[in-house]
Every structure is written in C-alpha cells, then in structure tokens.
Design a protein around this motif. Sequence first.
Motif, short mmCIF file in Angstrom:
data_model
loop_
_atom_site.label_atom_id
_atom_site.label_comp_id
_atom_site.label_asym_id
_atom_site.label_seq_id
_atom_site.Cartn_x
_atom_site.Cartn_y
_atom_site.Cartn_z
N ALA A 12 0.83 -1.20 0.00
CA ALA A 12 0.00 0.00 0.00
C ALA A 12 0.85 1.24 0.00
N ALA A 13 1.89 1.21 0.81
CA ALA A 13 2.70 2.40 0.93
C ALA A 13 3.46 2.69 -0.35
N VAL A 14 4.03 1.64 -0.95
CA VAL A 14 4.76 1.86 -2.20
C VAL A 14 3.83 2.41 -3.26
N ALA A 15 2.62 1.88 -3.31
CA ALA A 15 1.67 2.33 -4.32
C ALA A 15 1.33 3.78 -4.13
N SER A 16 1.18 4.18 -2.86
CA SER A 16 0.80 5.57 -2.64
C SER A 16 1.91 6.52 -3.04
N LEU A 17 3.15 6.01 -3.08
CA LEU A 17 4.24 6.83 -3.57
C LEU A 17 4.01 7.21 -5.02
N VAL A 18 3.60 6.23 -5.80
CA VAL A 18 3.36 6.48 -7.22
C VAL A 18 2.26 7.52 -7.39
N LEU A 19 1.24 7.39 -6.59
CA LEU A 19 0.09 8.28 -6.72
C LEU A 19 0.43 9.70 -6.30
N SER A 20 1.23 9.81 -5.25
CA SER A 20 1.51 11.15 -4.74
C SER A 20 2.64 11.83 -5.48
N GLY A 21 3.35 11.07 -6.31
CA GLY A 21 4.43 11.67 -7.08
C GLY A 21 5.64 12.02 -6.24
N CYS A 22 5.84 11.30 -5.13
CA CYS A 22 7.01 11.58 -4.30
C CYS A 22 8.26 11.41 -5.14
N ALA A 23 9.17 12.35 -5.01
CA ALA A 23 10.38 12.30 -5.80
C ALA A 23 11.24 11.12 -5.39
N GLY A 24 11.73 11.16 -4.17
CA GLY A 24 12.33 10.00 -3.56
C GLY A 24 13.66 9.55 -4.11
N THR A 25 14.02 9.98 -5.29
CA THR A 25 15.26 9.49 -5.88
C THR A 25 16.38 10.52 -5.81
N GLY A 78 5.14 24.36 8.10
CA GLY A 78 3.78 24.35 7.58
C GLY A 78 2.77 24.46 8.71
N LYS A 79 1.53 24.79 8.33
CA LYS A 79 0.50 24.97 9.36
C LYS A 79 -0.10 23.64 9.80
N ASP A 80 0.10 22.57 9.01
CA ASP A 80 -0.44 21.27 9.37
C ASP A 80 0.47 20.17 8.81
N TYR A 81 0.11 18.92 9.07
CA TYR A 81 0.95 17.81 8.65
C TYR A 81 1.07 17.72 7.13
N GLU A 82 -0.02 18.02 6.44
CA GLU A 82 0.00 17.94 4.97
C GLU A 82 1.00 18.93 4.38
N GLU A 83 1.03 20.15 4.91
CA GLU A 83 1.98 21.14 4.39
C GLU A 83 3.42 20.71 4.66
N VAL A 84 3.67 20.12 5.83
CA VAL A 84 5.02 19.63 6.13
C VAL A 84 5.41 18.55 5.12
N ALA A 85 4.50 17.61 4.86
CA ALA A 85 4.79 16.54 3.91
C ALA A 85 5.04 17.09 2.51
N GLN A 86 4.24 18.06 2.11
CA GLN A 86 4.41 18.67 0.79
C GLN A 86 5.76 19.38 0.68
N LYS A 87 6.14 20.08 1.74
CA LYS A 87 7.42 20.79 1.73
C LYS A 87 8.58 19.81 1.70
N PHE A 88 8.46 18.74 2.46
CA PHE A 88 9.53 17.74 2.47
C PHE A 88 9.64 17.06 1.11
N ASN A 89 8.50 16.73 0.52
CA ASN A 89 8.50 16.09 -0.79
C ASN A 89 9.13 17.00 -1.83
N ALA A 90 8.82 18.29 -1.76
CA ALA A 90 9.41 19.26 -2.70
C ALA A 90 10.92 19.34 -2.51
#
Length: 433
Positions: A12-25, A78-90
């Motif tokens: 599930a987690a690997v799949a969600s990476l594809v969906l969210s477009g996490c850079a990761g590399t 960020g103001k919430d967890y989602e913003e932190v995740a988005q900033k980290f992913n960027a």
Amino acid sequence: MNRTRKLLLTGAAVASLVLSGCAGTSSSGSVEQNDPNGKVTLDVWSNHPANSKDTEKEIIAAFEKENPNIKIKLTDAGKDYEEVAQKFNAALTGGQTPDVVVASDVTWYNFALNDNFAPLDDLMKKVDANPDDYVKSLYDEYTIDDKHYAVPYARSTPLFYYNKDLFKKAGVPDRGPKTWEEWNKDFAPKLKASGVLPLSIPDGSNYLDWYFQGMIWSMGGSYSQDLTVNVADEKGVAAGKFLQDQFKNDYFKATKDATVPFTTGQAAAMLESTGSLQGVEEDGKVNVGTAFLPTPEGIPGVSTGGCGLAIPANSKNQEAAAKFIAFLTNTENTVKFSQATGYMPVRTSAVDSEETKSYIKEHPNFQTALDQLPKTKAQDAARAYVSGGGQKIGAALDKIAQGEDVQSTFDALQKDLQKIIDSQIKPKLDKKK
C-alpha cells in the motif's frame, strides 16, 4: 506484525508513492553544518502541533545546554501535517532536506518505503534511547518489515467533548452518550430543544473522515476490509445516512474549526482531537467534560492519529538527530509536552509517572485519552494507505452533509478508491509475495 500485515503495509505504501508523485530518488540532503570546533546544527521541521512551539523551544534550550556541540534550528515547516509533507517532498527534488521532520499517521509510509526516512532501530540503540519504553501500540505503527521509521511524538485519539452546564440545562446525563443510537434518541433532541447546537464537528477538509471512521466502525461498517473497499455496502450506507440525518435534523454542524462553536457556548458538544484538550481547558469559558466516542461495548470505535518524528535518510547528522528525538521524547519531556498540549504520553514511564498521576488529579479529563487508548484499532487501508484517501473520503462526506444521495456518493467513492488499490497497490503487493 505478521507477514500478511507486512506485505499489505508495504504494498500500500509503495503504491501511494506512485500516486503522490514523491520524488524520492534525489540525493540532495541536509547540509553537514559542522564548524571547525566539531559543532553540529540540526534542522528540525515542525508544524508545532497544538500550538506547541514555545514548549518545543523550551525543550530545545534544555537539549542544547546538555549537548553544547549540537545546535537546533527549529523551522516552521507548515500549518499542518500535509503542508510539512508537501514541503519535504518538494525538498527531495533538489532542495535542502531537514535532519528531523514530523510525519503524520498517513504520510510517513510514502517516505519510509521510498527510502527517504532512515530506519531508526540501530540509531536509537547507539544513543541509548530505550525504545522499548515507548507505548508499544504507538511505536509499532511506524514498523515496516520489523524496522521502525519514526518515533511517536504528538499522538492523539478523537474525543467526545461536552459542556457540562449545557448538558445539565438540557436535562441529559453528565457523561457522553454510550452509543450513537442513545445520542440520536435522547441527547441530541433535548439539547436542540434547549436552544443550542447539539454537536460541532470538523468538516471534510479538516479530518471529518477521521472522526467518521469511528462512527462507521461503531455501526458495523468500515471504509475497507484489507484491500477491499466496502464503504458502499449496507452497513456503510446506513452509517452515511445516519450522518446525513444528523445534519438534516440540525444535530450536527460541520465547521473548519469545531472548537469555536464549542468554546463560545453555541455548541453543547464536539468531536475533536485529544490535542485540543489543553487549549479548551485553558480557555476557561466552558465547564468541559470528555468521554469516549459513542461505541457499543466491545466494538473498537476509535483510531489513533497525530504524528511521529523521522530522520531523513540523506541527513549527514543522523546520530545527532537520533540523540535529539530521543531527548525530545524522553520521559521528562514527554510529560512536559503532553501536559502542555493534551496529547497522549508516548512513553510508558511517562504514563506511569507521579507527575502524570498528579496532573490527572488536577485535570481528570486527561484520563479519558489514556483510558481510550487500549480500545483503539488500526485505521482502514482506504484512508491510511491510499495516497489522498482521507481527502477523498472527506469530500464525499461533505457532499452527504449537504444532502447528496448517500448510496450514489459512496458508490462513486468506493469505485475511485478501489481503482487506485487495484491498479497501484495490488500489483506491488503481488511482487512482494
């Protein structure tokens, strides 16, 4: 965690990476900020859960005094967890990543499975962090294939808050309703007749899906069973219709911030996080009581939430970072943080400490969160494993609250979530077998 659980989580987690477009590399990482004198600067990204910035700064000052060679840079991420995740992913695509980052209950999987978070087990041993002292159910949520990728930090459950004075005025018991059926037949009508909004609840963009998850469980339904989405089955639709009726009957009102109607005396009850407890009590305008979410005896009706602390895999200061997160979540600081915010103590020693026992005597509402913890269960895969699953569910619940047909809304939601699972999660799971 058994093998089936491992595979489900991993797929599930690997799949969600594809969906969210996490850079990761990306190989970009936190800069090794060491001066000639051997000092290290750690960049710590936080959204300061429950307005905890001052408490975090106080703990940081104590850490720096005890560890003069380590400097902490506290970054507003960020103001919430989602913003932190988005900033980290960027940042993974070429920016500078931190040395420590908060990661929510539904965002850490992506990064851990894409090797963006470092396994912590060996690091925690090196810094004598005593990980066995963490509340096991909380710590083990961050486990994939027997490796931990975060430690619990600001952890919570949903609570039923109520205004004791408004309950008394309406002639209802000084307690939370035992079930939603009791709420619907006795509590809500009397509260409405007394001239107040019976219950305030966050809307779909503010975790209504988290609170409704407990409601649908209590009625025998779920968002999903393993990797099969079943929100549109008979029990799920019945729970959805119950929710819709609460809005139709003016028993519920969804708002961006459910605490506002409650603390101003407009709402007699609310569903909110444990993390709201300290602020509500300090506000002092409401004679507040707390209770478990309404659930029949013997049925798990509540999940945990909140965030943990992770160390990015490309940090050049991982051992120092481990030393910091161990300090931030040690017994003394867990007590300090939980009492300052209302979040649950994440260490067993903190739960059993004399400081916590004394605090509970002065703040008996805090006991509710501790007592409710053993009654929690793991979140449904449709919310926790599907990237953006919670937002999709929340949007559907908003439609239901606004009067749209429950069956067709849940049918569309189920089709959407199942398509993602079938196309992205199951193929990854098959490769792991």
